[in-house]
Design a protein around this motif. Structure first.
Motif, PDB file in Angstrom:
ATOM      1  N   SER A 239      41.048 -22.110  25.504  1.00 35.74           N
ATOM      2  CA  SER A 239      41.095 -21.496  24.175  1.00 35.74           C
ATOM      3  C   SER A 239      39.717 -21.018  23.749  1.00 35.74           C
TER       4      SER A 239
ATOM      5  N   SER B 109      44.002 -31.973  28.068  1.00 35.02           N
ATOM      6  CA  SER B 109      43.483 -31.545  26.762  1.00 35.02           C
ATOM      7  C   SER B 109      42.158 -30.802  26.902  1.00 35.02           C
TER       8      SER B 109
ATOM      9  N   ARG C  70      49.421 -25.620  17.770  1.00 31.70           N
ATOM     10  CA  ARG C  70      48.837 -26.969  17.681  1.00 31.70           C
ATOM     11  C   ARG C  70      48.732 -27.402  16.229  1.00 31.70           C
TER      12      ARG C  70
ATOM     13  N   ARG D 115      46.895 -29.627  24.766  1.00 32.57           N
ATOM     14  CA  ARG D 115      45.787 -29.958  23.857  1.00 32.57           C
ATOM     15  C   ARG D 115      46.060 -31.250  23.110  1.00 32.57           C
TER      16      ARG D 115
ATOM     17  N   GLU E 127      46.412 -22.486  19.455  1.00 30.85           N
ATOM     18  CA  GLU E 127      45.787 -23.096  18.287  1.00 30.85           C
ATOM     19  C   GLU E 127      46.720 -23.050  17.074  1.00 30.85           C
TER      20      GLU E 127
ATOM     21  N   ALA F 139      42.877 -27.198  28.182  1.00 32.45           N
ATOM     22  CA  ALA F 139      43.423 -26.358  27.110  1.00 32.45           C
ATOM     23  C   ALA F 139      42.343 -26.000  26.092  1.00 32.45           C
ATOM     24  N   LYS F 140      41.471 -26.938  25.809  1.00 33.83           N
ATOM     25  CA  LYS F 140      40.406 -26.692  24.834  1.00 33.83           C
ATOM     26  C   LYS F 140      39.440 -25.618  25.333  1.00 33.83           C
TER      27      LYS F 140
END
Length: 238
Positions: A56, A49, A115, A41, A112, A52-53
């Motif tokens: 999630s 990215s 991150r 991400r 998250e 991964a976004k």
């Protein structure tokens, strides 16, 4: 009531070990996968990215129960899964399927959380490490990851508690953990309130133990800051 407790507790304790195993394996897989997703991400590569976004978003935006049903009942209908021995081995068993669903679900939340922890690392420390000639891996292992864990640990502790409670949904796909055994006892004794009250106490004990472990880890990781604050307070009083 005492006779019911003597009957229920040994049976529910058998489910306790299954609950603990589901939690441990799911968290072990989910944490490592979540860490990888968090790094993806934060990557400058838009493909990584973006993946991964959306991963999630999908897993955090849909109920865990729906995900368990899709994995256990839905994927088993696909010929691709049936023809692949390894994939069928995972999907065909309720416990393994529950671990898969729990791990993928907690990985989304963990990504998250981590991150946010990685983004909280001061830029100056990273730049100083770069100036000292540290490689990217060494910088991550010695500076970024330890600091990120300190920031993320309280939120991750809450996620661990949610995973423990989420294991109760495994009973919907024939897994005999605490809730699964509680349902079986309920059908045998018809003591709905008493059986599930005992099961609730077992979940509470597990979560209280997790909270104690997380707080101990927080205290251990923050020991340098607490000692520094005590020294500064002592100096001001002189």
């Amino acid at each position: 009531m005492i006779d019911l407790i003597q009957l229920a507790v040994p049976v529910l304790l058998k489910g306790l070990w299954v609950t603990a195993a589901l939690t441990f394996v799911s968290v072990l897989i989910g944490f490592n996968l979540g860490l990888g997703l968090a790094l993806m991400r934060l990557s400058s590569n838009w493909l990584l990215s973006g993946f991964a976004k959306y991963y999630s978003t999908v897993f955090r935006g849909t109920p865990l129960l729906v995900q368990i049903f899709l994995f256990y009942y839905g994927l088993g209908q696909l010929s691709l899964i049936k023809d692949n021995a390894a994939l069928w081995w995972v999907i065909s068993d309720g416990s393994r399927c529950a671990v898969l669903a729990l791990a993928l679900n907690t990985a989304a939340y963990t990504s998250e959380i981590l991150r946010g922890g990685l983004m909280s690392v001061p830029v100056g420390l990273v730049e100083a490490a770069q100036a000292c000639g540290m490689s990217r891996m060494l910088r991550f292992r010695r500076i970024e990851f330890p600091l990120a864990i300190r920031q993320a640990l309280p939120a991750y502790g809450n996620e661990l508690i949610l995973v423990v409670k989420g294991t109760s949904l495994a009973s919907t796909i024939t897994v005999l953990e605490i809730t699964g055994y509680a349902k079986r006892l309920m059908s045998q004794t018809f003591a709905i309130f008493e059986i599930f009250a005992i099961a609730g106490v077992l979940y509470l004990v597990i979560n209280l133990l997790l909270i104690a472990i997380i707080r101990s880890m927080e205290h251990f990781l923050m020991r340098h800051e607490s000692s520094s604050s005590q020294k500064s307070t002592a100096l001001k009083s002189i």
